[in-house]
Motif scaffolding. Structure first.
Motif, short mmCIF file in Angstrom:
data_model
loop_
_atom_site.label_atom_id
_atom_site.label_comp_id
_atom_site.label_asym_id
_atom_site.label_seq_id
_atom_site.Cartn_x
_atom_site.Cartn_y
_atom_site.Cartn_z
N THR A 155 0.81 -1.17 -0.19
CA THR A 155 -0.08 -0.03 -0.06
C THR A 155 1.13 1.20 -0.01
N GLN A 156 1.82 1.19 0.80
CA GLN A 156 2.94 2.40 0.88
C GLN A 156 3.48 2.67 -0.65
N ALA A 165 2.22 1.56 -3.43
CA ALA A 165 1.26 1.97 -4.44
C ALA A 165 0.67 3.60 -4.29
N LEU A 166 0.77 3.93 -3.09
CA LEU A 166 -0.05 5.47 -2.65
C LEU A 166 0.98 6.45 -2.51
N HIS A 167 2.60 6.03 -2.38
CA HIS A 167 3.52 7.10 -2.10
C HIS A 167 4.60 7.00 -2.97
N PRO A 173 2.55 11.24 -0.47
CA PRO A 173 1.48 10.78 -1.21
C PRO A 173 1.89 11.29 -2.81
N ASN A 174 1.26 10.03 -3.60
CA ASN A 174 1.46 10.13 -5.17
C ASN A 174 0.36 10.53 -5.71
N LEU A 226 -2.16 8.98 -7.28
CA LEU A 226 -3.45 8.22 -6.77
C LEU A 226 -3.87 8.71 -5.42
N LEU A 227 -2.87 8.73 -4.64
CA LEU A 227 -3.42 9.19 -2.88
C LEU A 227 -3.92 10.55 -3.07
N ASP A 247 -7.40 10.76 -4.13
CA ASP A 247 -8.42 10.11 -3.05
C ASP A 247 -8.73 11.29 -2.22
#
Length: 698
Positions: free
Chosen positions: A260-261, A263-265, A272-273, A275-276, A279
């Protein structure tokens, strides 16, 4: 009263059985407490049976240890009843200690019930002895035995409750507690035995007397130890399985957290990237739509970052980005979201009370970034251009708000940089154009609007043609757009991935068609973008395309810019090695404009260097550019690399590059980019150089 004594060996075994039964009870309490549902009920039933049989066996072995002057007999029904009482008492004890709480009142009530049960088991078992006249009891000793049973039960319940959970020293503590509990149980039994008095004329009423007590005791001991041992072994195996399951679950949870880290960072800054950020933006819109808040999006771009990368290398550039991140984070609240989109672009999402809050924050961040950064041994200076879009007012959805903040940031850059600007309707035209272009670009492949033009590459100095470089064009609304108009947008949005795949596929298809027409020596070169080069499936995609169109791998050249290759040198070496092992050729494009390490350049499995056209434009013998070009050609020759010069527009450049030893020439002097139809109509497929000079590329 007749004389009697005890078999010391059996007494010792009764003590061992009592301790083992106590340890089993403590272990079963732990198993019941750490399981749920059906498993918990099964452990409760199994534990009660094993523990009850253990306590009863200790009592029965103690009775068998009693040596009297007459043979003993036992009523089987009453004996089994005493065992049933022990099992029921054990089940009650296990249930009690596995409750969430054990207050004093419940502990005392449990001690009375369990102690009474053990006493009932003992005296029921004693009544199973078929004697006539019956046994006479000294009630002082009976009372003491019951008190000992109650006290021992209370202590056992308290210890079992506190030792039911797993801890580093729980096994040693349970052993110690089992010794104490076993001693108490044995003490209660033998106090109860001391209360029994046998009249002188007592005799056995058993139908079959004279059974050897030692053999009967041995049988009971073996069966009991087997039951307790099997129970403990199953418990230990289950405990280990639970521990491994727990470790596996913990490892899986940790792996999920890490995935998750990732994928989202952002890997570099841990911010955060995209994607995050999307959101968080969605959440901010939902909250603001309820009238609970308003928020601002600050689009931050670093001024001068590319110069740092080019001058000091990507390693220093990455450290600079980390330092910038730390400075930005130092001014933020826990509710703010700072994200990195890629490169030197950051986005800050903040709740505000009024637009001036965003302006004050942006001004603070601009001044913060303007201070010198000390990275490694260098003092680095960059600045920040910030664009601000506020909701409500500057966008109706996430995408529109981001584009408007981006447009405001570019307005800041065009106005002198190192500052901030709010989005204004006057900027909307550019933002809308960008949005419309993005929408059209998404459909360009589907609508067959993309085209490839091919610029010939000549063997120095005059030919023949060795191959072509594929150059992308976009036929939009009847106009032909060059790559510099739309490729930056494609890079920023990720559309460069499907577009790049289309380019590679179309170029290989065209090359196959040329080969079938008899031009079997022609090659084609395709440029790879930075984002393409970072795709994990790049090698497989290239190989699949080559196989699909049945072209020799060595006839395809993939051009990677020097900056892209040096972005992550070790990964670049691995990717290019896999491609070249398959047969594909690699070219280092725009050589001389980036920052290269000769150590890595030597390792790169490239077959050619391509000199950037910026060095060719003002190429005059004796000039600084001439020295650089001469050095690049000499470097290429030393590393056994072909050297290609692009942007050749004059015969003087052509002659000078040939004298220096350049292998291949490309430029408007020799041949403009053409469509496949124009190439097919050319009168001489070996090509005579075109003498069109001083024309710049579109």
């Amino acid at each position: 009263m007749f004389s009697s004594n005890y078999n010391n060996v059996l007494v010792m075994f009764s003590f061992i059985v009592a301790m083992l039964a106590s340890y089993t009870a403590l272990d079963m309490a732990g198993r019941v407490a750490t399981t749920e549902g059906r498993a918990s009920r099964l452990w409760l039933i199994g534990g009660a049976i094993a523990m009850g049989i253990g306590i009863w066996s200790m009592h029965f072995i103690g009775m068998l240890a009693f040596n009297s002057s007459m043979p003993m007999g036992y009523d089987p029904v009453i004996t089994l009843l005493s065992m049933l009482i022990a099992i029921i008492s054990s089940a009650f004890a296990l249930w009690l200690v596995c409750l969430h709480e054990l207050p004093l009142r419940r502990l005392l009530a449990g001690a009375l019930l369990m102690g009474g049960g053990i006493a009932a088991m003992h005296y029921t078992g004693m009544s199973a002895m078929l004697m006539m006249p019956p046994i006479v009891y000294d009630f002082r000793w009976v009372t003491l035995s019951v008190v000992v049973a109650i006290v021992a039960s209370g202590a056992a319940l308290w210890m079992a409750f506190h030792l039911r959970q797993q801890s580093p020293n729980v096994r040693l503590l349970r052993i110690s507690a089992a010794v104490v509990m076993g001693t108490a149980i044995v003490g209660m039994h033998y106090i109860g035995m001391a209360a029994a008095q046998f009249p002188m004329d007592s005799h056995s009423m058993a139908a079959f007397s004279g059974v050897d007590n030692n053999w009967l005791a041995l049988l009971v001991i073996v069966v009991t130890l087997a039951i307790l041992a099997i129970t403990l072994i199953i418990s230990i195996l289950d405990g280990r399985m639970q521990a491994r399951t727990s470790i596996l679950a913990s490892s899986l949870a940790q792996a999920n957290r890490e995935l998750t880290q990732l994928a989202l960072h952002d890997n570099l800054t841990r911010l955060p990237n995209r994607l995050l950020l999307e959101d968080r933006l969605s959440q901010a819109f939902q909250k603001a739509s309820r009238g609970e808040s308003q928020f601002a999006v600050l689009f931050i771009d670093l001024d001068g970052f590319k110069a740092v990368n080019d001058a000091f290398g990507h390693h220093i550039g990455d450290q600079l980005l980390i330092s910038v991140t730390e400075r930005l984070k130092s001014q933020l609240r826990a509710t703010d979201t700072l994200a990195r989109l890629g490169g030197d672009e950051f986005v800050l999402l903040v709740e505000i009370a009024e637009p001036t809050d965003a302006s004050q924050l942006a001004d603070k961040l601009v001044h913060l970034i303007a201070r010198p950064f000390y990275v490694s041994r260098y003092e680095l200076l960059v600045s920040a251009s910030v664009g601000i879009a506020v909701y409500p007012g500057d966008g109706e959805n996430e995408r529109e708000l981001m584009l408007n903040a981006d447009a405001a940031m570019y307005h800041t850059k065009n106005s002198g940089r190192n500052g901030h600007s709010f989005f204004q309707p006057s900027m909307n035209a550019n933002a809308q154009n960008q949005l419309q272009m993005l929408n059209d670009l998404r459909l360009a492949i589907e609508h067959h609007e993309l085209r490839l033009h091919y610029q010939p590459k000549f063997i120095a100095p005059y030919g023949p043609v060795s191959g072509f470089e594929a150059l992308l064009r976009w036929e939009r609304d009847g106009k032909t757009l060059s790559p510099d108009v739309f490729l930056p947008l494609a890079e920023k949005t990720g559309l460069i991935i499907p577009i790049g795949e289309w380019v590679l596929n179309e170029a290989c298809r065209q090359l196959r068609e040329w080969h079938l027409q008899g031009h079997t020596t022609w090659t084609v070169a395709v440029n790879l973008s930075t984002l393409q080069f970072e795709q994990s499936n790049l090698v497989e995609m290239v190989i699949d395309t080559i196989k699909r169109h049945q072209i020799p791998p060595e006839m395809l050249t993939l051009e990677v810019t020097e900056t892209t290759a040096m972005r992550n040198p070790d990964v670049s070496v691995e990717i290019l090695e896999r491609l070249t092992q398959y047969g594909v050729k690699a070219s280092i494009d725009d050589f001389g404009t980036g920052y290269s390490s000769l150590l890595y350049l030597k390792r790169l499995p490239a077959s050619e260097l391509k000199i950037d056209g910026a060095f060719i434009n003002d190429l005059i013998a004796g000039s600084e550019d001439a020295s650089i070009v001469a050095a690049i050609i000499a470097l290429g020759q030393t590393l056994n690399l072909k050297v290609v010069a692009e942007g050749v527009e004059t015969t003087q450049q052509q002659d000078f590059l040939t004298q220096l030893g350049c292998d291949t020439l490309q430029g408007y002097l020799l041949g403009r980019p053409m469509t496949p139809q124009q190439i097919a109509q050319h009168p001489d497929t070996d090509w005579e150089p075109q003498l069109s000079i001083n024309h710049k590329p579109d």
